[in-house]
Design a protein around this motif. Structure first.
Motif, PDB file in Angstrom:
ATOM      1  N   GLU A 137      11.145 -34.164  52.616  1.00 28.15           N
ATOM      2  CA  GLU A 137       9.929 -34.429  53.383  1.00 28.15           C
ATOM      3  C   GLU A 137       9.921 -35.841  53.966  1.00 28.15           C
ATOM      4  N   GLU A 138      10.514 -36.797  53.246  1.00 30.84           N
ATOM      5  CA  GLU A 138      10.598 -38.164  53.779  1.00 30.84           C
ATOM      6  C   GLU A 138      11.398 -38.173  55.079  1.00 30.84           C
ATOM      7  N   TRP A 139      12.508 -37.442  55.107  1.00 29.71           N
ATOM      8  CA  TRP A 139      13.321 -37.347  56.312  1.00 29.71           C
ATOM      9  C   TRP A 139      12.567 -36.624  57.418  1.00 29.71           C
ATOM     10  N   ILE A 140      11.948 -35.515  57.068  1.00 27.20           N
ATOM     11  CA  ILE A 140      11.258 -34.691  58.068  1.00 27.20           C
ATOM     12  C   ILE A 140      10.148 -35.483  58.737  1.00 27.20           C
ATOM     13  N   SER A 141       9.423 -36.281  57.971  1.00 29.70           N
ATOM     14  CA  SER A 141       8.325 -37.067  58.541  1.00 29.70           C
ATOM     15  C   SER A 141       8.827 -38.112  59.536  1.00 29.70           C
ATOM     16  N   VAL A 142      10.067 -38.556  59.372  1.00 28.50           N
ATOM     17  CA  VAL A 142      10.648 -39.548  60.277  1.00 28.50           C
ATOM     18  C   VAL A 142      11.302 -38.870  61.486  1.00 28.50           C
ATOM     19  N   THR A 144      10.550 -35.901  62.816  1.00 24.27           N
ATOM     20  CA  THR A 144       9.599 -35.149  63.649  1.00 24.27           C
ATOM     21  C   THR A 144       9.182 -35.901  64.912  1.00 24.27           C
ATOM     22  N   PRO A 145       8.736 -37.173  64.826  1.00 24.55           N
ATOM     23  CA  PRO A 145       8.354 -37.862  66.069  1.00 24.55           C
ATOM     24  C   PRO A 145       9.544 -38.192  66.976  1.00 24.55           C
ATOM     25  N   ARG A 147      11.970 -36.039  67.547  1.00 22.34           N
ATOM     26  CA  ARG A 147      12.402 -34.792  68.180  1.00 22.34           C
ATOM     27  C   ARG A 147      11.201 -33.948  68.603  1.00 22.34           C
ATOM     28  N   PRO A 148      10.436 -34.422  69.592  1.00 20.66           N
ATOM     29  CA  PRO A 148       9.284 -33.637  70.055  1.00 20.66           C
ATOM     30  C   PRO A 148       9.696 -32.317  70.711  1.00 20.66           C
ATOM     31  N   ASP A 149      10.992 -32.186  71.002  1.00 27.53           N
ATOM     32  CA  ASP A 149      11.496 -30.948  71.601  1.00 27.53           C
ATOM     33  C   ASP A 149      11.667 -29.830  70.578  1.00 27.53           C
ATOM     34  N   LEU A 150      11.527 -30.161  69.297  1.00 24.00           N
ATOM     35  CA  LEU A 150      11.740 -29.173  68.248  1.00 24.00           C
ATOM     36  C   LEU A 150      10.433 -28.822  67.549  1.00 24.00           C
ATOM     37  N   SER A 151      10.331 -27.577  67.118  1.00 24.61           N
ATOM     38  CA  SER A 151       9.195 -27.161  66.297  1.00 24.61           C
ATOM     39  C   SER A 151       9.405 -27.664  64.877  1.00 24.61           C
ATOM     40  N   GLU A 152       8.355 -27.579  64.047  1.00 21.35           N
ATOM     41  CA  GLU A 152       8.489 -28.023  62.660  1.00 21.35           C
ATOM     42  C   GLU A 152       9.566 -27.241  61.908  1.00 21.35           C
ATOM     43  N   PRO A 153       9.616 -25.889  62.021  1.00 20.43           N
ATOM     44  CA  PRO A 153      10.698 -25.163  61.340  1.00 20.43           C
ATOM     45  C   PRO A 153      12.080 -25.593  61.823  1.00 20.43           C
TER      46      PRO A 153
END
Length: 199
Positions: A137-142, A144-145, A147-153
């Motif tokens: 989750e630490e990686w995902i939170s970083v 995510t912003p 890669r706005p071209d990608l969905s959360e999954p």
């Protein structure tokens, strides 16, 4: 000529414990839990068999330490990076390098967990899985912003794929010095996480 102080008993004990964890990690990755004996671990660590029990209650307790301590350390490092680095781009570079440096120190705990989770008590298995999930989750939170071209999954899939790539590569680094391995895998991980042409 300066006289070096003799190592303290606590430092000596800590080093023996670290040797046992390192030896056990290698053996638990190479063999199944059931095939690894206390004698094998002690011999590889250069410690007498009874000496192991001064640091760990039994082989299972040693397996838990092999899995839990590196996972906790890398999670704490990622959390610290996320809290203190305001630029997501700089943060993900630090997280990637932190992960690579950890797996350079010994076999990735994720691979050992996958191979030996059957040997863990249920509450320990869940606790270690939870720590691994929080680290992701630490990686995902970083990411995510970045890669706005990608969905959360898609971000989750990408992050887990990069973990798998780095962890597997750690078992294939023969013939490479640490600097070469770090440079190659850092570039590959960032290329995947940030998208082609983003480096």
């Amino acid at each position: 000529m300066s006289i070096q102080p003799l190592p303290t008993k606590r430092a000596s004990t800590s080093r023996r414990r670290e040797r046992l964890i390192a030896a056990a990690a290698e053996l638990f990755l190479q063999h199944s839990y059931d095939a690894v004996t206390v004698e094998m671990i002690s011999a590889r660590a250069g410690i007498t068999g009874p000496g192991l029990y001064r640091h760990f209650q039994n082989k299972q307790a040693l397996l838990i330490a092999v899995l839990e301590e590196p996972t906790r350390a890398v999670h704490e490092a990622a959390r610290r990076i996320g809290e203190t680095t305001t630029d997501p781009g700089a943060a993900i570079v630090e997280m990637v390098e932190s992960h690579i440096r950890l797996i350079l120190q010994g076999p990735p705990s994720t691979l050992i967990f996958t191979k030996n989770e059957h040997a863990l008590p249920e509450h320990d298995r869940r606790r270690i899985r939870r720590e691994m999930a929080m680290y992701a989750e630490e990686w995902i939170s970083v990411v995510t912003p970045l890669r706005p071209d990608l969905s959360e999954p898609e971000v989750r899939l990408l992050t887990q794929s990069v973990f798998s790539m780095l962890n597997t590569a750690a078992t294939l680094k023969k013939g490479l010095d640490e600097d070469s391995f770090l440079s190659t895998m850092r570039q590959a991980a960032l290329h995947a996480l940030l998208g082609r042409g983003s480096l």
